[in-house]
Structures are given as structure tokens and as C-alpha cells.
Design a protein around this motif. Structure first.
Motif, PDB file in Angstrom:
ATOM      1  N   HIS A 165       0.821  -1.215   0.000  1.00 45.25           N
ATOM      2  CA  HIS A 165       0.000   0.000   0.000  1.00 45.25           C
ATOM      3  C   HIS A 165       0.851   1.260   0.000  1.00 45.25           C
ATOM      4  O   HIS A 165       1.993   1.257   0.439  1.00 45.25           O
ATOM      5  CB  HIS A 165      -0.898   0.046   1.237  1.00 45.25           C
ATOM      6  CG  HIS A 165      -1.849  -1.090   1.353  1.00 45.25           C
ATOM      7  ND1 HIS A 165      -2.884  -1.291   0.463  1.00 45.25           N
ATOM      8  CD2 HIS A 165      -1.931  -2.093   2.257  1.00 45.25           C
ATOM      9  CE1 HIS A 165      -3.557  -2.373   0.818  1.00 45.25           C
ATOM     10  NE2 HIS A 165      -2.991  -2.880   1.906  1.00 45.25           N
ATOM     11  N   THR A 166       0.235   2.335  -0.459  1.00 49.99           N
ATOM     12  CA  THR A 166       0.764   3.677  -0.228  1.00 49.99           C
ATOM     13  C   THR A 166      -0.151   4.316   0.806  1.00 49.99           C
ATOM     14  O   THR A 166      -1.307   3.895   0.989  1.00 49.99           O
ATOM     15  CB  THR A 166       0.769   4.520  -1.518  1.00 49.99           C
ATOM     16  OG1 THR A 166      -0.572   4.585  -2.030  1.00 49.99           O
ATOM     17  CG2 THR A 166       1.700   3.932  -2.562  1.00 49.99           C
ATOM     18  N   TYR A 167       0.351   5.327   1.505  1.00 48.01           N
ATOM     19  CA  TYR A 167      -0.399   5.957   2.591  1.00 48.01           C
ATOM     20  C   TYR A 167      -0.438   7.458   2.360  1.00 48.01           C
ATOM     21  O   TYR A 167       0.591   8.084   2.106  1.00 48.01           O
ATOM     22  CB  TYR A 167       0.249   5.633   3.943  1.00 48.01           C
ATOM     23  CG  TYR A 167       0.347   4.146   4.184  1.00 48.01           C
ATOM     24  CD1 TYR A 167      -0.721   3.441   4.736  1.00 48.01           C
ATOM     25  CD2 TYR A 167       1.492   3.437   3.835  1.00 48.01           C
ATOM     26  CE1 TYR A 167      -0.650   2.070   4.939  1.00 48.01           C
ATOM     27  CE2 TYR A 167       1.574   2.069   4.040  1.00 48.01           C
ATOM     28  CZ  TYR A 167       0.504   1.390   4.580  1.00 48.01           C
ATOM     29  OH  TYR A 167       0.575   0.036   4.782  1.00 48.01           O
ATOM     30  N   THR A 168      -1.640   8.020   2.481  1.00 44.00           N
ATOM     31  CA  THR A 168      -1.847   9.433   2.196  1.00 44.00           C
ATOM     32  C   THR A 168      -2.663  10.065   3.314  1.00 44.00           C
ATOM     33  O   THR A 168      -3.599   9.449   3.829  1.00 44.00           O
ATOM     34  CB  THR A 168      -2.591   9.596   0.850  1.00 44.00           C
ATOM     35  OG1 THR A 168      -1.839   8.907  -0.163  1.00 44.00           O
ATOM     36  CG2 THR A 168      -2.749  11.049   0.468  1.00 44.00           C
ATOM     37  N   VAL A 169      -2.297  11.291   3.666  1.00 39.48           N
ATOM     38  CA  VAL A 169      -3.066  12.062   4.637  1.00 39.48           C
ATOM     39  C   VAL A 169      -4.127  12.822   3.856  1.00 39.48           C
ATOM     40  O   VAL A 169      -3.817  13.503   2.864  1.00 39.48           O
ATOM     41  CB  VAL A 169      -2.164  13.048   5.417  1.00 39.48           C
ATOM     42  CG1 VAL A 169      -3.009  13.888   6.381  1.00 39.48           C
ATOM     43  CG2 VAL A 169      -1.062  12.310   6.155  1.00 39.48           C
TER      44      VAL A 169
ATOM     45  N   ILE B  83      -3.883  15.813   1.267  1.00 39.43           N
ATOM     46  CA  ILE B  83      -2.978  16.781   1.874  1.00 39.43           C
ATOM     47  C   ILE B  83      -1.540  16.449   1.474  1.00 39.43           C
ATOM     48  O   ILE B  83      -0.817  17.296   0.974  1.00 39.43           O
ATOM     49  CB  ILE B  83      -3.115  16.794   3.418  1.00 39.43           C
ATOM     50  CG1 ILE B  83      -4.550  17.101   3.833  1.00 39.43           C
ATOM     51  CG2 ILE B  83      -2.129  17.765   4.048  1.00 39.43           C
ATOM     52  CD1 ILE B  83      -5.069  18.453   3.381  1.00 39.43           C
ATOM     53  N   ARG B  84      -1.137  15.200   1.716  1.00 39.54           N
ATOM     54  CA  ARG B  84       0.210  14.775   1.318  1.00 39.54           C
ATOM     55  C   ARG B  84       0.321  13.264   1.409  1.00 39.54           C
ATOM     56  O   ARG B  84      -0.387  12.623   2.181  1.00 39.54           O
ATOM     57  CB  ARG B  84       1.266  15.424   2.197  1.00 39.54           C
ATOM     58  CG  ARG B  84       1.206  15.007   3.649  1.00 39.54           C
ATOM     59  CD  ARG B  84       2.238  15.731   4.522  1.00 39.54           C
ATOM     60  NE  ARG B  84       1.948  15.542   5.912  1.00 39.54           N
ATOM     61  CZ  ARG B  84       2.308  14.479   6.632  1.00 39.54           C
ATOM     62  NH1 ARG B  84       2.986  13.512   6.078  1.00 39.54           N
ATOM     63  NH2 ARG B  84       1.982  14.389   7.907  1.00 39.54           N
ATOM     64  N   GLN B  85       1.202  12.716   0.628  1.00 43.00           N
ATOM     65  CA  GLN B  85       1.506  11.298   0.706  1.00 43.00           C
ATOM     66  C   GLN B  85       2.618  11.109   1.730  1.00 43.00           C
ATOM     67  O   GLN B  85       3.523  11.948   1.828  1.00 43.00           O
ATOM     68  CB  GLN B  85       1.952  10.757  -0.646  1.00 43.00           C
ATOM     69  CG  GLN B  85       2.066   9.247  -0.649  1.00 43.00           C
ATOM     70  CD  GLN B  85       2.125   8.681  -2.052  1.00 43.00           C
ATOM     71  OE1 GLN B  85       1.826   9.365  -3.018  1.00 43.00           O
ATOM     72  NE2 GLN B  85       2.500   7.431  -2.163  1.00 43.00           N
ATOM     73  N   LEU B  86       2.545  10.036   2.512  1.00 41.97           N
ATOM     74  CA  LEU B  86       3.596   9.755   3.481  1.00 41.97           C
ATOM     75  C   LEU B  86       4.810   9.216   2.732  1.00 41.97           C
ATOM     76  O   LEU B  86       4.717   8.208   2.041  1.00 41.97           O
ATOM     77  CB  LEU B  86       3.136   8.732   4.528  1.00 41.97           C
ATOM     78  CG  LEU B  86       2.025   9.152   5.477  1.00 41.97           C
ATOM     79  CD1 LEU B  86       1.762   8.049   6.497  1.00 41.97           C
ATOM     80  CD2 LEU B  86       2.350  10.444   6.188  1.00 41.97           C
ATOM     81  N   GLU B  87       5.924   9.900   2.863  1.00 39.47           N
ATOM     82  CA  GLU B  87       7.151   9.497   2.173  1.00 39.47           C
ATOM     83  C   GLU B  87       7.872   8.366   2.892  1.00 39.47           C
ATOM     84  O   GLU B  87       8.422   7.479   2.259  1.00 39.47           O
ATOM     85  CB  GLU B  87       8.088  10.702   2.024  1.00 39.47           C
ATOM     86  CG  GLU B  87       7.508  11.811   1.156  1.00 39.47           C
ATOM     87  CD  GLU B  87       7.214  11.355  -0.272  1.00 39.47           C
ATOM     88  OE1 GLU B  87       7.981  10.529  -0.818  1.00 39.47           O
ATOM     89  OE2 GLU B  87       6.206  11.814  -0.834  1.00 39.47           O
ATOM     90  N   ASN B  88       7.900   8.414   4.212  1.00 40.22           N
ATOM     91  CA  ASN B  88       8.551   7.385   5.016  1.00 40.22           C
ATOM     92  C   ASN B  88       7.579   6.834   6.050  1.00 40.22           C
ATOM     93  O   ASN B  88       7.737   7.070   7.238  1.00 40.22           O
ATOM     94  CB  ASN B  88       9.777   7.963   5.747  1.00 40.22           C
ATOM     95  CG  ASN B  88      11.008   7.953   4.891  1.00 40.22           C
ATOM     96  OD1 ASN B  88      11.197   7.054   4.090  1.00 40.22           O
ATOM     97  ND2 ASN B  88      11.828   8.975   5.048  1.00 40.22           N
ATOM     98  N   PRO B  89       6.566   6.094   5.610  1.00 34.33           N
ATOM     99  CA  PRO B  89       5.589   5.571   6.581  1.00 34.33           C
ATOM    100  C   PRO B  89       6.274   4.600   7.546  1.00 34.33           C
ATOM    101  O   PRO B  89       7.242   3.931   7.188  1.00 34.33           O
ATOM    102  CB  PRO B  89       4.560   4.868   5.704  1.00 34.33           C
ATOM    103  CG  PRO B  89       5.248   4.583   4.427  1.00 34.33           C
ATOM    104  CD  PRO B  89       6.310   5.629   4.256  1.00 34.33           C
ATOM    105  N   GLN B  90       5.764   4.564   8.758  1.00 28.77           N
ATOM    106  CA  GLN B  90       6.330   3.718   9.804  1.00 28.77           C
ATOM    107  C   GLN B  90       5.237   2.906  10.493  1.00 28.77           C
ATOM    108  O   GLN B  90       4.102   3.351  10.587  1.00 28.77           O
ATOM    109  CB  GLN B  90       7.019   4.588  10.871  1.00 28.77           C
ATOM    110  CG  GLN B  90       8.105   5.499  10.349  1.00 28.77           C
ATOM    111  CD  GLN B  90       9.339   4.742   9.920  1.00 28.77           C
ATOM    112  OE1 GLN B  90       9.747   3.807  10.585  1.00 28.77           O
ATOM    113  NE2 GLN B  90       9.912   5.121   8.794  1.00 28.77           N
TER     114      GLN B  90
END
Length: 119
Positions: free
Chosen positions: A37-41, A84-91
Motif C-alpha cells: 500500500h501507499t499511505y496518504t493524509v 494533503i500529502r503522501q507519506l514518504e517514510n511511513p512507519q
């Protein structure tokens, strides 16, 4: 001990993937590690924000408006999410989790806030 803001049950702590909606589900850490997955705010409802994976963002419209206390025919849907923004370094993080609601505390607070706005 902190209570769930939706059902008032006791919360547990567990490791969670970045998605506020599905991140606490079994298997999501494996999906995270496999970079599925990708994660986005997103800004979702009246300036309230959620971090959602690509699947949950598209599936967000499957929630019935009544779940959020919305009494009109207004549906929250992918088209209504403001990126708003995509998480570049999700944790992976530890978060509180409601075993009754099967959701992370971050999502449950969002639900409680939307319900309060719609009282």
C-alpha cells in the motif's frame, strides 16, 4: 485506562500500519513490510484528517453516513477526500486499539469528532 470514544470499552495497545482505518487489522503489518500500500493524509470532513492506505481511501464510501452520525443523504466518498500529502517514510507505530470496534484510536477519535459535529 483510556476508553474507546465510540463504545467506551477498554483499549489495547498493538503495532499498527500507518492507515488509520485498517492499520490495526491482522495482516496489515505484513502488507506494510511488502510495500503493498501507499499511505496518504486526507482532509475528510470539515478539516478533520485521516491517514488512509490506497485501498481504504477508495473504499471509504462504503461506510454508511449514519455510522458517522450524518443524518442526510451525504456520503463520505473517495471523491470527497482532499489529499494533503503522501507519506514518504511511513512507519509501523504502536497505537491504542479497540477490540470491540476493531479500529485504531486515531480512527475512533475521527468517528467521535464527526458524530459530535453532527449532533
Amino acid at each position: 485506562m483510556e476508553q474507546c470514544p465510540v463504545c467506551f470499552g477498554e483499549l489495547d495497545v498493538r503495532e499498527c500500519a500507518p492507515c488509520d482505518d485498517c492499520g490495526a487489522k491482522p495482516g496489515e503489518i505484513d502488507d506494510f513490510n511488502q510495500k503493498i500500500h501507499t499511505y496518504t493524509v486526507y482532509e475528510v470532513y470539515k478539516a478533520l484528517r485521516l491517514t488512509l492506505c490506497d485501498f481504504c481511501a477508495v473504499d471509504f464510501g462504503s461506510y454508511k453516513p449514519g455510522y458517522f452520525g450524518i443524518r442526510t443523504n451525504t456520503k463520505l466518498s473517495f471523491g470527497g477526500l482532499n489529499m494533503i500529502r503522501q507519506l514518504e517514510n511511513p512507519q509501523v507505530v504502536k497505537d491504542k486499539f479497540c477490540p470491540e470496534c476493531e479500529k485504531r484510536l486515531t480512527f475512533l477519535k475521527f468517528v467521535a469528532d464527526v458524530r459530535e459535529m453532527n449532533r
